[in-house]
Design a protein around this motif. Sequence first.
Motif, PDB file in Angstrom:
ATOM      1  N   GLY A 229      -2.249  20.023  40.338  1.00 22.17           N
ATOM      2  CA  GLY A 229      -2.345  21.410  40.754  1.00 22.17           C
ATOM      3  C   GLY A 229      -3.508  22.224  40.774  1.00 22.17           C
ATOM      4  N   ARG A 230      -4.342  21.658  40.067  1.00 25.96           N
ATOM      5  CA  ARG A 230      -5.762  22.171  39.944  1.00 25.96           C
ATOM      6  C   ARG A 230      -6.619  21.695  41.139  1.00 25.96           C
ATOM      7  NH1 ARG A 230      -5.577  22.137  34.093  1.00 25.96           N
ATOM      8  NH2 ARG A 230      -5.953  19.582  34.201  1.00 25.96           N
ATOM      9  N   MET A 231      -6.374  20.538  41.596  1.00 25.80           N
ATOM     10  CA  MET A 231      -6.678  20.118  42.932  1.00 25.80           C
ATOM     11  C   MET A 231      -5.944  20.767  44.263  1.00 25.80           C
ATOM     12  SD  MET A 231      -7.255  15.997  42.139  1.00 25.80           S
ATOM     13  CE  MET A 231      -5.592  15.803  41.789  1.00 25.80           C
ATOM     14  N   ARG A 232      -4.856  21.229  43.988  1.00 30.26           N
ATOM     15  CA  ARG A 232      -4.318  22.026  45.449  1.00 30.26           C
ATOM     16  C   ARG A 232      -3.686  20.895  46.344  1.00 30.26           C
ATOM     17  NH1 ARG A 232      -8.922  24.655  44.660  1.00 30.26           N
ATOM     18  NH2 ARG A 232      -9.823  23.806  46.582  1.00 30.26           N
ATOM     19  N   MET A 233      -3.437  19.768  45.498  1.00 36.33           N
ATOM     20  CA  MET A 233      -3.103  18.707  46.342  1.00 36.33           C
ATOM     21  C   MET A 233      -1.514  18.439  45.885  1.00 36.33           C
ATOM     22  SD  MET A 233      -6.054  16.042  46.804  1.00 36.33           S
ATOM     23  CE  MET A 233      -7.516  16.562  47.717  1.00 36.33           C
ATOM     24  N   ASP A 234      -0.727  17.888  46.681  1.00 32.49           N
ATOM     25  CA  ASP A 234       0.643  17.555  46.651  1.00 32.49           C
ATOM     26  C   ASP A 234       1.124  16.067  46.819  1.00 32.49           C
ATOM     27  OD1 ASP A 234       3.544  17.494  46.764  1.00 32.49           O
ATOM     28  OD2 ASP A 234       3.863  18.846  48.281  1.00 32.49           O
ATOM     29  N   LEU A 427     -20.026  19.080  57.506  1.00 29.63           N
ATOM     30  CA  LEU A 427     -19.229  20.006  56.618  1.00 29.63           C
ATOM     31  C   LEU A 427     -18.559  21.228  57.298  1.00 29.63           C
ATOM     32  CD1 LEU A 427     -20.839  19.322  53.184  1.00 29.63           C
ATOM     33  CD2 LEU A 427     -18.960  18.094  54.280  1.00 29.63           C
ATOM     34  N   GLY A 428     -17.628  21.629  57.054  1.00 31.32           N
ATOM     35  CA  GLY A 428     -17.136  22.924  57.464  1.00 31.32           C
ATOM     36  C   GLY A 428     -15.659  23.226  57.063  1.00 31.32           C
ATOM     37  N   PRO A 429     -15.432  24.316  57.505  1.00 30.26           N
ATOM     38  CA  PRO A 429     -13.948  24.632  57.142  1.00 30.26           C
ATOM     39  C   PRO A 429     -12.873  23.400  57.335  1.00 30.26           C
ATOM     40  CG  PRO A 429     -14.523  25.919  58.837  1.00 30.26           C
ATOM     41  CD  PRO A 429     -15.596  25.225  58.424  1.00 30.26           C
ATOM     42  N   GLY A 430     -13.238  22.603  58.261  1.00 36.53           N
ATOM     43  CA  GLY A 430     -12.166  21.613  58.594  1.00 36.53           C
ATOM     44  C   GLY A 430     -12.325  20.535  57.801  1.00 36.53           C
ATOM     45  N   ASP A 478     -20.023   4.092  61.303  1.00 37.79           N
ATOM     46  CA  ASP A 478     -18.961   4.732  60.409  1.00 37.79           C
ATOM     47  C   ASP A 478     -18.653   5.829  61.218  1.00 37.79           C
ATOM     48  OD1 ASP A 478     -19.718   2.809  58.581  1.00 37.79           O
ATOM     49  OD2 ASP A 478     -20.645   4.315  57.056  1.00 37.79           O
ATOM     50  N   VAL A 479     -17.037   5.895  60.974  1.00 34.55           N
ATOM     51  CA  VAL A 479     -16.382   7.098  61.559  1.00 34.55           C
ATOM     52  C   VAL A 479     -15.446   7.728  60.563  1.00 34.55           C
ATOM     53  CG1 VAL A 479     -14.687   8.197  63.118  1.00 34.55           C
ATOM     54  CG2 VAL A 479     -16.299   5.974  63.840  1.00 34.55           C
ATOM     55  N   HIS A 480     -15.789   9.164  60.076  1.00 36.89           N
ATOM     56  CA  HIS A 480     -14.874   9.298  58.976  1.00 36.89           C
ATOM     57  C   HIS A 480     -13.660  10.274  59.650  1.00 36.89           C
ATOM     58  CE1 HIS A 480     -17.395   9.232  55.263  1.00 36.89           C
ATOM     59  NE2 HIS A 480     -18.281   8.984  56.444  1.00 36.89           N
ATOM     60  N   LEU A 481     -12.513  10.010  58.787  1.00 35.15           N
ATOM     61  CA  LEU A 481     -11.359  10.668  59.409  1.00 35.15           C
ATOM     62  C   LEU A 481     -11.270  11.799  58.337  1.00 35.15           C
ATOM     63  CD1 LEU A 481      -8.947   7.378  59.585  1.00 35.15           C
ATOM     64  CD2 LEU A 481     -10.713   8.183  61.086  1.00 35.15           C
ATOM     65  N   THR A 482     -11.422  13.100  59.020  1.00 35.88           N
ATOM     66  CA  THR A 482     -11.482  14.356  58.127  1.00 35.88           C
ATOM     67  C   THR A 482     -10.338  15.349  58.437  1.00 35.88           C
ATOM     68  OG1 THR A 482     -13.120  14.737  59.992  1.00 35.88           O
ATOM     69  CG2 THR A 482     -13.907  13.742  57.777  1.00 35.88           C
ATOM     70  N   ALA A 483     -10.066  16.100  57.492  1.00 35.14           N
ATOM     71  CA  ALA A 483      -8.979  17.177  57.580  1.00 35.14           C
ATOM     72  C   ALA A 483      -9.169  18.101  56.406  1.00 35.14           C
ATOM     73  CB  ALA A 483      -7.718  16.411  57.258  1.00 35.14           C
ATOM     74  N   ASN A 484      -8.610  19.422  56.909  1.00 30.42           N
ATOM     75  CA  ASN A 484      -8.327  20.390  55.822  1.00 30.42           C
ATOM     76  C   ASN A 484      -6.752  20.585  55.934  1.00 30.42           C
ATOM     77  OD1 ASN A 484      -7.795  22.821  54.327  1.00 30.42           O
ATOM     78  ND2 ASN A 484      -9.646  23.619  54.682  1.00 30.42           N
ATOM     79  N   MET A 485      -6.053  19.627  54.921  1.00 28.33           N
ATOM     80  CA  MET A 485      -4.759  19.479  55.067  1.00 28.33           C
ATOM     81  C   MET A 485      -4.129  20.807  54.970  1.00 28.33           C
ATOM     82  SD  MET A 485      -4.344  15.715  53.340  1.00 28.33           S
ATOM     83  CE  MET A 485      -2.659  15.699  53.730  1.00 28.33           C
ATOM     84  N   GLU A 486      -4.350  21.829  54.066  1.00 31.68           N
ATOM     85  CA  GLU A 486      -3.711  23.083  54.018  1.00 31.68           C
ATOM     86  C   GLU A 486      -3.805  23.929  55.128  1.00 31.68           C
ATOM     87  OE1 GLU A 486      -3.892  24.320  49.275  1.00 31.68           O
ATOM     88  OE2 GLU A 486      -6.077  24.307  50.230  1.00 31.68           O
ATOM     89  N   ARG A 487      -4.931  23.710  55.898  1.00 32.42           N
ATOM     90  CA  ARG A 487      -5.209  24.718  57.030  1.00 32.42           C
ATOM     91  C   ARG A 487      -4.655  23.841  58.400  1.00 32.42           C
ATOM     92  NH1 ARG A 487     -10.722  27.446  56.519  1.00 32.42           N
ATOM     93  NH2 ARG A 487     -10.177  28.582  58.565  1.00 32.42           N
ATOM     94  N   TYR A 488      -4.280  22.792  58.152  1.00 29.42           N
ATOM     95  CA  TYR A 488      -3.807  21.637  59.323  1.00 29.42           C
ATOM     96  C   TYR A 488      -4.824  21.633  60.121  1.00 29.42           C
ATOM     97  CZ  TYR A 488      -0.298  18.396  61.162  1.00 29.42           C
ATOM     98  OH  TYR A 488       0.322  17.437  61.387  1.00 29.42           O
ATOM     99  N   MET A 489      -5.839  21.331  59.901  1.00 24.42           N
ATOM    100  CA  MET A 489      -7.246  21.154  60.691  1.00 24.42           C
ATOM    101  C   MET A 489      -7.434  19.567  60.695  1.00 24.42           C
ATOM    102  SD  MET A 489      -9.531  24.366  59.613  1.00 24.42           S
ATOM    103  CE  MET A 489     -10.732  24.328  60.653  1.00 24.42           C
ATOM    104  N   TRP A 490      -7.749  18.733  61.722  1.00 24.69           N
ATOM    105  CA  TRP A 490      -8.016  17.490  61.853  1.00 24.69           C
ATOM    106  C   TRP A 490      -9.151  17.079  62.914  1.00 24.69           C
ATOM    107  CZ3 TRP A 490      -4.927  14.790  58.269  1.00 24.69           C
ATOM    108  CH2 TRP A 490      -3.975  15.831  57.761  1.00 24.69           C
ATOM    109  N   SER A 491      -9.869  16.037  62.359  1.00 27.33           N
ATOM    110  CA  SER A 491     -11.137  15.644  63.272  1.00 27.33           C
ATOM    111  C   SER A 491     -11.711  14.605  62.871  1.00 27.33           C
ATOM    112  CB  SER A 491     -12.039  16.779  62.873  1.00 27.33           C
ATOM    113  OG  SER A 491     -12.560  16.753  61.560  1.00 27.33           O
TER     114      SER A 491
END
Length: 594
Positions: A229-234, A427-430, A478-491
Motif C-alpha cells: 500500500g505504501r508503494m501504491r501497488m496492487d 524520466l517524466g510523468p510516464g 537496451d530497450v526499457h519497457l516503461t509505464a505509469n500504471m496508475e495513469r495508464y501511460m505506456w512507452s
Amino acid sequence: MDRRTILAGLAGTGLGGVLPNLARARTAMNGMMPGMAAAAMGAPATALSGDLIELVIDQATVRVGGRSGHAITVNGTTPGPMIRLREGQQVCLRVHNRLAEDTSIHWHGLLVPFQFDGVPGISYPGVAPGQSFDHVFTVRQAGTYWYHGHSGMQEAMGLFGPIVIDPAVPAIPAAREHVIMLHDWTDVHPHVLLKRLKQQGGFYNRQQQTLAGLLAGRDQTLGERLEWGRMRMDPTDIADVTGSTYTYCMNGHDSAANWTGAFVPGEAVRLRVINAAAMTNFNLRLPGMPMRVVAADGQDVVPIDTDEFQIGIAETYDVMVQPKSAQPIAIIAEAIDRSGQCRATLAPLGAPAGTAAPIPPLRARPLLTMRDMGMGAMDMTGMDMAAGTLDLSAPMPAPGQGGHAMHGGHGGMKMRDKSLAPPGLRLGPGVATLSAAPADRLADRPTGLEDVDHRVLTYADLKAAVPRPQAPPTRSLDVHLTANMERYMWSFDGVKLSENPAPLAFRAGERVRVTLINDTMMPHPIHIHGHFFDLVNGAGEAAPRKHTVNVLPGGKASFDLTADAVGDWAFHCHMLLHMHAGMFRVVTVREQAA
C-alpha cells in the motif's frame, strides 16, 4: 453522429442482434444500415488457398456470451477464414475495404517486403474506403502464423484470422490437426476500454484483496499489504481488462458454444495454438492430457513434453497430443489472472452432436510477488535503494529532508535525480518505476503458474530443431519497457510514439543483442515485424527463433537480431491498448553508405 457511432449504438441497444448466417439481404430488410450484416462468430471450415486470395473487410453484428456487439469481419466472419499457403509459392493477398474508414492487414510473423507488411504510416498508407490493395510476395517459410488489422483498434473488434503454411518438402503429417485460435471479446468499444483505464487503472479488476481474504489467509499478510500500500501497488493488477468484461473464446466459440474438434483414439493430433487476443495472455492445458510442444512462433523446436504453457498475445505454439481412450477431452484456455476461461472439446470421431468435456473450476487467482518488482525474493525492510524497484512517482523531498527511498521510505537516493535513469531512458510523468535489479527470467515459470503441481513450459526449455551457427553480435542495445500504471501511460524508454521518438536504427546485415528491460509489474509480449530473432536462453546455437517474446514483470529478456530486411518496421507491445497508448517504436534498417 458518424456512421461508427450509429452502428455502435445499434449494437448496444440490441437492435443489431440478429442470428448468425442470415443473408445480407435479409439483414437489410430488418431495417439495419447498408453494410451492417450478421456475422458468424467462428471462421468457416474451408481454408482459402491458391495464388490469389481475396479478403473482404466489412462490419457486422455478432452475438457472444448473450451480448451483441459491433464487429469487423473478414469475408463475413470473425475470426476470419484460415489462409493456407505453401512455402516457396508466390501469392497475391488482395484486401478489399468495405468499411467507412481506412483499414489494413498485417501478416503476423511472415517475412515479406516492408511495403506489404500492412502497417499504415510506416510501410504504406493503408487501404482507403472502397479501395483494394494487393500484397504480392513469395512465401519464405512454413508453420503457424496469423493475420490481423493494424489500423486503429480494429483488431480488437474481430479483424484477425489464422495462417497455416505447409513446408516445401512435405513432412509426415499428423493424423489430424486443428487450429485453436484464442481471443477475447467484449461489446464495449476498445476506445471506451482505454478511456475507462485512463480514468482508473484498476477499473476492470474485480479480484482485488479484501478483509475477508486477509482474515482467511488467502491473500497477503497484513505486513505485506501495508508495504504494498505504501508503494501504491496492487498485487492483483495482472490484467488490465478482465473476465468481468471479456468473454474468452476459441475459434469464435465461448464455453457454452463449445467448439469441438474430432480425434480417433491412438492417433496423434496436432493443435496449432494462436493467441489472437487483444489484451489477454492465456494459460493453456488439457487436464489429464500431456502435450508435446513441437513448434514456437512457426519454427520447429526440439520436442518438449509439458502439461501447461502460457501463451503471450501474438505467440503461436504447435503441440501434439495422443488421446488413448474414446472420452471427450477439454481444451482449457484460462486468462492469466484467472478471472475467466474458455472450454473447447476434443471429441472422439462419430460422437453425438453436443458432446462436451467437463469444465474445471477456475483456479485461485494469483498474486504478484517481490520478484515481479525486480527484487527477487528479498525482504523490503531496510532495503537499500540500489536493490529494488525505484518509485519515481513519489514527490521530491523538501530541502534538508534527504532523498526519497524506494517506495516505503528506506534508503537515501533522490527519486527524480536523472542520474538514476540509464542512458537513453527519459524520466517524466510516464515513468513511475524503474527495476533497478532486473533479472533474466527466461527460466522462470510465467506469471500465475509458479506453484502449480505439474510441468510448465518456460522459454529456457525451447531449443531450435536445427541448430544454426551465428556470428556473435557486434553491439548491444537496451530497450526499457516503461509505464505509469496508475495513469495508464505506456512507452519505450520513457517516450511514447505520439512524441515522435527517433527510430531504432540498424545497419543492414549487422547483428545486435537487444535486451528488453521490464520496468513495470505486468508482462509485455514484444513483437518485431519483418524479422525473427534468436532468443538468448542458454541454448547456444540451438537458440529458438521467435518473433514475439513475453517479458515477465521486473525482469529482462535478450535476443540476438540480424537486421536482414531493409525497410521500416513496427516494434511494439502486442497488448493492443498498451501499443495504442504509446508502447511502440519504428525500427529502420538501411544499407550502409559506401
